[in-house]
Design a protein around this motif. Structure first.
Motif, PDB file in Angstrom:
ATOM      1  N   TYR B 395       0.823  -1.190  -0.182  1.00 16.26           N
ATOM      2  CA  TYR B 395       0.342  -0.017  -0.062  1.00 16.26           C
ATOM      3  C   TYR B 395       0.681   1.487  -0.086  1.00 16.26           C
ATOM      4  O   TYR B 395       0.059   2.295  -0.804  1.00 16.26           O
ATOM      5  CB  TYR B 395      -0.814  -0.267   1.263  1.00 16.26           C
ATOM      6  CG  TYR B 395      -1.967  -1.489   1.406  1.00 16.26           C
ATOM      7  CD1 TYR B 395      -2.768  -1.325   0.412  1.00 16.26           C
ATOM      8  CD2 TYR B 395      -2.054  -2.358   2.187  1.00 16.26           C
ATOM      9  CE1 TYR B 395      -3.796  -2.344   0.486  1.00 16.26           C
ATOM     10  CE2 TYR B 395      -2.533  -3.151   1.926  1.00 16.26           C
ATOM     11  CZ  TYR B 395      -3.403  -3.225   0.979  1.00 16.26           C
ATOM     12  OH  TYR B 395      -4.095  -4.294   1.180  1.00 16.26           O
ATOM     13  N   LYS B 429      -4.834   4.097   6.959  1.00 20.57           N
ATOM     14  CA  LYS B 429      -3.734   5.410   6.977  1.00 20.57           C
ATOM     15  C   LYS B 429      -2.919   5.569   5.893  1.00 20.57           C
ATOM     16  O   LYS B 429      -2.939   6.330   5.548  1.00 20.57           O
ATOM     17  CB  LYS B 429      -2.451   5.435   8.520  1.00 20.57           C
ATOM     18  CG  LYS B 429      -3.836   5.789   9.758  1.00 20.57           C
ATOM     19  CD  LYS B 429      -2.571   5.329  10.740  1.00 20.57           C
ATOM     20  CE  LYS B 429      -3.976   5.883  12.516  1.00 20.57           C
ATOM     21  NZ  LYS B 429      -1.998   5.900  13.186  1.00 20.57           N
ATOM     22  N   VAL B 431      -3.216   4.380   3.380  1.00 21.13           N
ATOM     23  CA  VAL B 431      -4.272   4.219   1.980  1.00 21.13           C
ATOM     24  C   VAL B 431      -5.095   5.652   1.497  1.00 21.13           C
ATOM     25  O   VAL B 431      -6.439   5.815   1.142  1.00 21.13           O
ATOM     26  CB  VAL B 431      -5.158   2.835   1.274  1.00 21.13           C
ATOM     27  CG1 VAL B 431      -4.057   1.177   1.286  1.00 21.13           C
ATOM     28  CG2 VAL B 431      -6.490   3.158   2.668  1.00 21.13           C
ATOM     29  N   GLY B 432      -5.431   6.327   2.725  1.00 24.06           N
ATOM     30  CA  GLY B 432      -5.993   7.399   3.065  1.00 24.06           C
ATOM     31  C   GLY B 432      -5.768   8.210   2.156  1.00 24.06           C
ATOM     32  O   GLY B 432      -7.523   9.289   1.507  1.00 24.06           O
ATOM     33  N   ASN B 433      -4.781   7.964   1.156  1.00 19.20           N
ATOM     34  CA  ASN B 433      -5.121   9.487  -0.130  1.00 19.20           C
ATOM     35  C   ASN B 433      -5.430   9.088  -1.628  1.00 19.20           C
ATOM     36  O   ASN B 433      -5.147   9.404  -2.505  1.00 19.20           O
ATOM     37  CB  ASN B 433      -3.790  10.704  -0.181  1.00 19.20           C
ATOM     38  CG  ASN B 433      -3.797  11.719   0.567  1.00 19.20           C
ATOM     39  OD1 ASN B 433      -4.729  11.431   1.148  1.00 19.20           O
ATOM     40  ND2 ASN B 433      -2.417  11.740   1.462  1.00 19.20           N
ATOM     41  N   LYS B 434      -5.557   7.379  -0.575  1.00 24.45           N
ATOM     42  CA  LYS B 434      -5.654   6.279  -2.806  1.00 24.45           C
ATOM     43  C   LYS B 434      -7.325   6.822  -2.673  1.00 24.45           C
ATOM     44  O   LYS B 434      -8.441   5.757  -1.969  1.00 24.45           O
ATOM     45  CB  LYS B 434      -4.696   5.439  -2.304  1.00 24.45           C
ATOM     46  CG  LYS B 434      -3.073   5.484  -2.365  1.00 24.45           C
ATOM     47  CD  LYS B 434      -2.338   4.824  -2.823  1.00 24.45           C
ATOM     48  CE  LYS B 434      -0.386   5.122  -2.748  1.00 24.45           C
ATOM     49  NZ  LYS B 434      -0.493   4.145  -2.950  1.00 24.45           N
ATOM     50  N   LEU B 435      -7.886   6.000  -4.068  1.00 22.88           N
ATOM     51  CA  LEU B 435      -8.688   5.643  -4.070  1.00 22.88           C
ATOM     52  C   LEU B 435      -9.059   4.354  -4.501  1.00 22.88           C
ATOM     53  O   LEU B 435      -7.667   3.792  -4.873  1.00 22.88           O
ATOM     54  CB  LEU B 435      -9.431   6.952  -5.734  1.00 22.88           C
ATOM     55  CG  LEU B 435      -9.364   7.951  -5.623  1.00 22.88           C
ATOM     56  CD1 LEU B 435      -9.830   8.792  -6.898  1.00 22.88           C
ATOM     57  CD2 LEU B 435     -10.298   8.535  -4.193  1.00 22.88           C
ATOM     58  N   GLU B 438      -6.851   2.693  -7.520  1.00 24.19           N
ATOM     59  CA  GLU B 438      -5.558   3.103  -8.231  1.00 24.19           C
ATOM     60  C   GLU B 438      -4.825   2.027  -6.720  1.00 24.19           C
ATOM     61  O   GLU B 438      -3.725   2.179  -6.693  1.00 24.19           O
ATOM     62  CB  GLU B 438      -5.504   4.123  -6.987  1.00 24.19           C
ATOM     63  CG  GLU B 438      -6.139   5.488  -7.639  1.00 24.19           C
ATOM     64  CD  GLU B 438      -5.413   6.568  -6.967  1.00 24.19           C
ATOM     65  OE1 GLU B 438      -5.901   7.763  -8.150  1.00 24.19           O
ATOM     66  OE2 GLU B 438      -6.033   6.841  -5.692  1.00 24.19           O
TER      67      GLU B 438
END
Lengths: 62, 498
Positions: B395, B429, B431-435, B438
């Protein structure tokens, strides 16, 4: 003169004398001027700008 | 302290063995030792043999006759050396212990490089007092044995000749001082630079990197800015003989060395104390630590592992468990503060520290691409620990799960791996900025088990904490043939000196 396998760098070698203190600065000047004289005799040209050595007027403290 | 003589374990699988027969004579040169024509290293079974020419022999005679030498060996600063019969073509041969593991300066933490620098200066100061000098000044001449730096290149010592400057000064600044200044003064990690340029930053480069607040510092003015200027002005005009004739003495070198010792000892890295606090604050660390330790101990008892590589070692807790059971444990992590804290805690025998990003581990590099073998060539584990690691690769570094499992299998030895599901709080945490689209597929536990079955047999498993993590003890399946393995190239260098 026996040379090692490592190139010590001419400027770095003279700097060591400068860092060594007051007596070393004198050694650095003498060595530099000797080198310059040899170059002048061999090629008729200046060995380089002596200003880097001449600017070092204070004994080294680190 | 003495360097430990330990026969390296047999490779864990035929695939990991060197394609050529193991070296049994002194004709196998170490790919990392060739620069000094007076002294070169070959591998002879469980020993490292240093072959000397006439000049090297002269240096050895000068060194070995001194009290300085005997003291430095006795207190563990200098590697043990025993004269052995030289082969044809050599004037003398010295046998040294073959070290368990070789690491490189770009894999060291700040405190490790600083201690190595202080050792180099300390030995030079002692050598000059005994009428000797050290003809180079590279951290590749230092290794860490039982958590302490040891100078391994006795071929670097020779009698001091009156009027000679310190030949290694420039090298010392490029490979020790400037990297330490980068970290201590500019807050920039030195490891990427030393890995990218094995010679280290030049004075000219370092001058451009000095922070504004340090540009007028006396040490910066002399060792960095003045050196840069004088190197530029002098070019390649020889001054070595002229310095001797002008009255250069060993006292000038000693004055420089003593000032450098004070400077290096004064260097601190502010980030060094951030390691423990951030790591132990993670709830899963304390929650699962005892269970993971017991799982490891069971595997160590079952397998009798001798060489354990702890990938994502963090504070080294599990490496220390392996070391306590008599294995060599190589603690690998990318987080410098925790590894620096581990080193400063003097972890003791059997533990080696490597700072590297496992998504981009140290490659094989240097001359001919072999001078400094890759981390994976040097590791050669018979047990891999991958606790708290794979979710960072999957991740954090976007490595597909199938590639992570394939990579673990490529070590060709048993693996202890901690599976971390997408529902785990740490993964959330990460992957917080991933869709969702993605992310690589295959992260669920069922997918992971299917991947494991392609390469491993599961011999034990243990659920952890809240059910989002599972420990697996894995044994590699027999290879069908043609499967690529990590280790490539020749016999890993077991010395590092240049």
């Amino acid at each position: 003169m026996i040379f090692g396998y490592l190139d010590p760098g001419s400027g770095s070698m003279i700097l060591q004398a400068v860092i060594g203190g007051l007596a070393g600065i004198g050694v650095a000047f003498k060595a530099y001027r000797a080198r310059r004289a040899i170059n002048k005799a061999e090629t008729g040209s200046e060995a380089g700008d002596v200003s880097a050595v001449e600017e070092t007027t204070q004994p080294a403290e680190s | 302290m003495s360097a430990r003589w330990r026969k390296p374990p047999s490779p864990p699988s035929p695939e990991l063995a060197h394609p050529e027969p193991a070296p049994t004579d002194v004709s196998t040169p170490d790919p990392g030792s060739f620069r000094d024509p007076a002294s070169r290293v070959v591998i002879d079974g469980d020993k490292v043999v240093r072959l000397l020419d006439e000049r090297g022999l002269e240096g050895w005679r000068s060194l070995s006759a001194t009290k300085f030498f005997r003291t430095a060996v006795a207190d563990g600063r200098l590697i043990e050396s025993v004269e052995v019969d030289p082969p044809d073509g050599s004037a003398a041969a010295l046998a040294h212990p073959r070290l368990d593991f070789i690491s490189y300066p770009y894999e060291w933490t700040f405190s490790m490089l600083r201690d190595a620098a202080l050792l180099q200066l300390d030995l030079l100061e002692g050598a000059l007092g005994a009428g000797l000098t050290i003809k180079d000044a590279t951290p590749y001449n230092v290794q860490f044995v039982d958590g302490r730096p040891v100078f391994i290149d006795v071929g670097s010592f020779e009698a001091y000749r009156s009027g000679e400057p310190w030949i290694g000064y420039r090298q010392f600044t490029r490979q020790f001082l400037f990297p330490l200044l980068l970290r201590a003064w500019a807050g920039v990690p030195f490891q990427p630079w030393l890995r990218g340029d094995l010679e280290g930053p030049t004075a000219e480069q370092m001058a451009k990197l000095l922070p504004a607040g340090k540009r007028l510092n006396t040490s910066a003015l002399l060792h960095v800015r003045l050196q840069a200027r004088m190197e530029s002005r002098m070019g390649d005009r020889s001054v070595r003989r002229e310095l001797g004739e002008a009255g250069f003495t060993a006292d000038l070198i000693l004055a420089n060395v003593r000032k450098l010792k004070k400077l290096v000892a004064s260097l601190e890295w502010e980030g060094a104390d951030q390691g423990w606090s951030t790591y132990v604050e993670c709830s899963h660390v304390t929650r699962d630590r005892a269970t993971k330790g017991e799982f490891l101990e069971a595997a160590l008892d079952r397998l009798g592992s001798r060489r354990v590589v702890d990938l994502g070692a963090n504070d080294g807790h599990f490496s220390q468990i392996a070391a306590a059971k008599g294995a060599l444990a190589v603690a690998v992590d990318s987080h410098e503060p925790v590894l620096d804290a581990l080193y400063r805690g003097r972890p003791g025998p059997g533990l080696a520290i490597v700072l590297t990003d496992l998504a981009n581990p140290s490659p094989s590099q240097g001359w001919a691409g072999r001078e400094r073998p890759s981390l994976m060539e040097r590791a050669r584990p018979d047990l891999v620990i991958a606790y708290g690691l794979i979710h960072h690769l999957i991740y954090g570094a976007s490595i597909p799960p199938r590639e992570v499992v394939r990579w673990l299998s490529s070590f060709g030895c048993p693996v202890l791996v901690e599976f971390v599901s997408p529902a785990d709080e740490m993964v959330v945490k990460l992957v917080g900025n991933k869709l969702p689209h993605e992310l690589h597929p295959g992260g669920e536990e069922a997918d992971f088990r299917a991947l494991l079955q392609q390469h491993f047999a599961t011999v034990a498993e243990q659920a952890l904490g809240e059910g989002t993590r599972v420990l697996f003890a894995l044994e590699p399946l027999p290879r069908a043939g043609g499967e690529p393995v990590i280790t490539t190239g020749g016999e890993p260098a077991m010395t590092s000196d240049g």
